[in-house]
Design a protein around this motif. Structure first.
Motif, PDB file in Angstrom:
ATOM      1  N   GLU A 184      -3.393  52.235 -33.845  1.00 35.91           N
ATOM      2  CA  GLU A 184      -2.770  52.581 -32.557  1.00 35.91           C
ATOM      3  C   GLU A 184      -3.830  52.684 -31.463  1.00 35.91           C
ATOM      4  O   GLU A 184      -3.645  52.183 -30.347  1.00 35.91           O
ATOM      5  CB  GLU A 184      -2.018  53.901 -32.691  1.00 35.91           C
ATOM      6  N   ALA A 185      -4.942  53.341 -31.773  1.00 39.10           N
ATOM      7  CA  ALA A 185      -6.011  53.501 -30.789  1.00 39.10           C
ATOM      8  C   ALA A 185      -6.628  52.153 -30.431  1.00 39.10           C
ATOM      9  O   ALA A 185      -6.965  51.893 -29.268  1.00 39.10           O
ATOM     10  CB  ALA A 185      -7.075  54.450 -31.330  1.00 39.10           C
ATOM     11  N   ALA A 186      -6.776  51.276 -31.416  1.00 34.70           N
ATOM     12  CA  ALA A 186      -7.387  49.967 -31.175  1.00 34.70           C
ATOM     13  C   ALA A 186      -6.482  49.050 -30.365  1.00 34.70           C
ATOM     14  O   ALA A 186      -6.968  48.136 -29.690  1.00 34.70           O
ATOM     15  CB  ALA A 186      -7.741  49.306 -32.509  1.00 34.70           C
ATOM     16  N   ASP A 187      -5.177  49.276 -30.423  1.00 39.93           N
ATOM     17  CA  ASP A 187      -4.243  48.423 -29.674  1.00 39.93           C
ATOM     18  C   ASP A 187      -4.463  48.561 -28.174  1.00 39.93           C
ATOM     19  O   ASP A 187      -4.264  47.608 -27.420  1.00 39.93           O
ATOM     20  CB  ASP A 187      -2.802  48.793 -30.051  1.00 39.93           C
ATOM     21  N   GLY A 188      -4.886  49.751 -27.752  1.00 36.15           N
ATOM     22  CA  GLY A 188      -5.322  49.977 -26.372  1.00 36.15           C
ATOM     23  C   GLY A 188      -4.310  49.596 -25.318  1.00 36.15           C
ATOM     24  O   GLY A 188      -3.103  49.578 -25.520  1.00 36.15           O
ATOM     25  N   GLU A 189      -4.833  49.273 -24.152  1.00 38.32           N
ATOM     26  CA  GLU A 189      -3.996  48.959 -23.000  1.00 38.32           C
ATOM     27  C   GLU A 189      -3.284  47.615 -23.145  1.00 38.32           C
ATOM     28  O   GLU A 189      -2.261  47.377 -22.501  1.00 38.32           O
ATOM     29  CB  GLU A 189      -4.839  48.973 -21.724  1.00 38.32           C
ATOM     30  N   GLU A 190      -3.810  46.736 -23.961  1.00 42.53           N
ATOM     31  CA  GLU A 190      -3.183  45.418 -24.122  1.00 42.53           C
ATOM     32  C   GLU A 190      -1.846  45.516 -24.853  1.00 42.53           C
ATOM     33  O   GLU A 190      -0.958  44.694 -24.628  1.00 42.53           O
ATOM     34  CB  GLU A 190      -4.127  44.485 -24.883  1.00 42.53           C
ATOM     35  N   ARG A 191      -1.715  46.494 -25.748  1.00 41.69           N
ATOM     36  CA  ARG A 191      -0.483  46.735 -26.489  1.00 41.69           C
ATOM     37  C   ARG A 191       0.042  45.437 -27.126  1.00 41.69           C
ATOM     38  O   ARG A 191       1.231  45.092 -27.037  1.00 41.69           O
ATOM     39  CB  ARG A 191       0.576  47.371 -25.590  1.00 41.69           C
ATOM     40  N   ALA A 192      -0.874  44.753 -27.769  1.00 47.45           N
ATOM     41  CA  ALA A 192      -0.524  43.480 -28.396  1.00 47.45           C
ATOM     42  C   ALA A 192       0.472  43.660 -29.533  1.00 47.45           C
ATOM     43  O   ALA A 192       1.292  42.773 -29.804  1.00 47.45           O
ATOM     44  CB  ALA A 192      -1.791  42.793 -28.909  1.00 47.45           C
ATOM     45  N   PHE A 193       0.397  44.795 -30.205  1.00 47.72           N
ATOM     46  CA  PHE A 193       1.291  45.051 -31.335  1.00 47.72           C
ATOM     47  C   PHE A 193       2.414  46.023 -30.992  1.00 47.72           C
ATOM     48  O   PHE A 193       3.546  45.850 -31.429  1.00 47.72           O
ATOM     49  CB  PHE A 193       0.497  45.611 -32.525  1.00 47.72           C
ATOM     50  N   LEU A 194       2.106  47.052 -30.215  1.00 51.58           N
ATOM     51  CA  LEU A 194       3.084  48.102 -29.967  1.00 51.58           C
ATOM     52  C   LEU A 194       4.102  47.747 -28.889  1.00 51.58           C
ATOM     53  O   LEU A 194       5.210  48.279 -28.880  1.00 51.58           O
ATOM     54  CB  LEU A 194       2.367  49.406 -29.583  1.00 51.58           C
ATOM     55  N   GLY A 195       3.753  46.870 -27.976  1.00 56.16           N
ATOM     56  CA  GLY A 195       4.700  46.492 -26.929  1.00 56.16           C
ATOM     57  C   GLY A 195       5.205  47.709 -26.175  1.00 56.16           C
ATOM     58  O   GLY A 195       4.434  48.503 -25.645  1.00 56.16           O
ATOM     59  N   ARG A 196       6.527  47.904 -26.150  1.00 55.18           N
ATOM     60  CA  ARG A 196       7.123  49.030 -25.427  1.00 55.18           C
ATOM     61  C   ARG A 196       7.180  50.312 -26.256  1.00 55.18           C
ATOM     62  O   ARG A 196       7.628  51.345 -25.766  1.00 55.18           O
ATOM     63  CB  ARG A 196       8.533  48.655 -24.954  1.00 55.18           C
ATOM     64  N   SER A 197       6.764  50.238 -27.505  1.00 56.89           N
ATOM     65  CA  SER A 197       6.801  51.421 -28.355  1.00 56.89           C
ATOM     66  C   SER A 197       5.795  52.458 -27.881  1.00 56.89           C
ATOM     67  O   SER A 197       4.784  52.128 -27.254  1.00 56.89           O
ATOM     68  CB  SER A 197       6.487  51.052 -29.808  1.00 56.89           C
ATOM     69  N   LYS A 198       6.063  53.728 -28.195  1.00 61.03           N
ATOM     70  CA  LYS A 198       5.128  54.792 -27.826  1.00 61.03           C
ATOM     71  C   LYS A 198       3.797  54.574 -28.535  1.00 61.03           C
ATOM     72  O   LYS A 198       3.738  54.032 -29.645  1.00 61.03           O
ATOM     73  CB  LYS A 198       5.708  56.163 -28.164  1.00 61.03           C
ATOM     74  N   THR A 199       2.705  54.998 -27.891  1.00 60.27           N
ATOM     75  CA  THR A 199       1.377  54.759 -28.451  1.00 60.27           C
ATOM     76  C   THR A 199       1.214  55.425 -29.809  1.00 60.27           C
ATOM     77  O   THR A 199       0.716  54.820 -30.762  1.00 60.27           O
ATOM     78  CB  THR A 199       0.295  55.265 -27.488  1.00 60.27           C
ATOM     79  N   HIS A 200       1.613  56.677 -29.923  1.00 61.14           N
ATOM     80  CA  HIS A 200       1.526  57.405 -31.186  1.00 61.14           C
ATOM     81  C   HIS A 200       2.894  57.994 -31.499  1.00 61.14           C
ATOM     82  O   HIS A 200       3.530  58.596 -30.632  1.00 61.14           O
ATOM     83  CB  HIS A 200       0.495  58.524 -31.102  1.00 61.14           C
ATOM     84  N   ASP A 201       3.332  57.832 -32.724  1.00 60.97           N
ATOM     85  CA  ASP A 201       4.620  58.362 -33.150  1.00 60.97           C
ATOM     86  C   ASP A 201       4.388  59.355 -34.284  1.00 60.97           C
ATOM     87  O   ASP A 201       3.392  59.276 -35.005  1.00 60.97           O
ATOM     88  CB  ASP A 201       5.511  57.217 -33.638  1.00 60.97           C
ATOM     89  N   ASP A 202       5.308  60.317 -34.425  1.00 60.89           N
ATOM     90  CA  ASP A 202       5.252  61.182 -35.589  1.00 60.89           C
ATOM     91  C   ASP A 202       5.231  60.309 -36.844  1.00 60.89           C
ATOM     92  O   ASP A 202       5.983  59.322 -36.929  1.00 60.89           O
ATOM     93  CB  ASP A 202       6.480  62.093 -35.652  1.00 60.89           C
TER      94      ASP A 202
END
Length: 262
Positions: A236-254
């Motif tokens: 999650e931390a490495a995905d950074g501002e580019e959000r290549a994997f997370l897209g619109r998902s929250k940065t960190h989830d429970d």
């Protein structure tokens, strides 16, 4: 039986909305796992005076009691009764008809000497490993199969898809939703170990594509549930501002993982 359970909030400033438990009947025969992923509420409210952790604690507690003691009940019946019991606890103070009334995804599994039963509702995951090492995933993939255009806004989702035919279902205030869950029974000797995960932990496979379900199960079995959650946080931390994997998902989830060797 050996168990390993880790549950971590996505944001230390916010309470963890997940619930997890392992139940062992006093008879010493069999056991169960209960896993809930509370649905984070919108900023404009839910029509309820209570928080999502309040809801998941009560629903999880009811599920634990009923799953351990109600051996004559199916898992669908247990979920239905637990939803009804939880709804009764705040029906007089809250608008339970609100589409975002507190709600959660559900994984239930219960085993005896002869059988293992399971129930999955919405996007948490149950993995079952057989004695030969094969890993099978029990998924309720209705949400994943919806086109992204249908998920454009929360308002659109709530109006057309959330707990509606053709959409997806969560455990909220309507006990009838229990009939929508994915359920099944397998012979107890066909399962050597199992893992239940909320989608925050399943990101390792579903969002970051680090490996398939078999690889994820191997990571948990060999290095522990803590290692899987730590690895998700690193990704999650490495995905950074580019959000290549997370897209619109929250940065960190429970993120919650329950691992059991039977």
């Amino acid at each position: 039986m050996r168990t390993d359970l880790v549950s971590e909030p996505g944001d230390r400033a916010r309470p963890n909305e997940d619930f997890a438990g392992v139940g062992l009947p006093a008879s010493g025969q069999g056991g169960c796992v209960i896993l809930l992923d509370g649905v984070t509420p919108p900023r404009d409210g839910t029509g309820c005076l209570h928080s999502v952790p309040w809801f998941t604690a009560r629903l999880g507690g009811a599920l634990t009691e009923l799953t351990v003691s109600g051996r004559d009940l199916t898992l669908s019946e247990i979920l239905s009764r637990a939803i009804g019991r939880t709804a009764e606890a705040h029906a007089q103070t809250c608008d339970l008809s609100h589409p975002r009334t507190p709600q959660a995804t559900v994984v239930l599994t219960r085993w005896s000497a002869d059988t293992l039963e399971y129930l999955v509702l919405s996007d948490s995951v149950l993995l079952l490993r057989s004695p030969d090492g094969a890993v099978g995933a029990v998924l309720d993939d209705r949400l994943a199969r919806l086109p992204r255009s249908a998920l454009a806004t929360d308002a659109l989702i709530d109006a057309r898809l959330r707990n509606k035919e053709g959409g997806f279902f969560t455990a909220a205030a309507d006990s009838a939703v229990a009939a929508r869950a994915v359920t099944g029974t397998v012979a107890r000797h066909e399962v050597r170990a199992l893992a239940a995960l909320t989608d925050g932990a399943a990101r390792w496979t579903e969002k970051f594509h680090e490996g398939d379900w078999t690889a994820l199960f191997g990571l948990v079995a060999e290095e522990g549930a803590r290692r899987l959650v730590d690895r998700v946080r690193e990704l999650e931390a490495a995905d950074g501002e580019e959000r290549a994997f997370l897209g619109r998902s929250k940065t960190h989830d429970d993120a919650t993982v329950v691992y059991v060797e039977l």
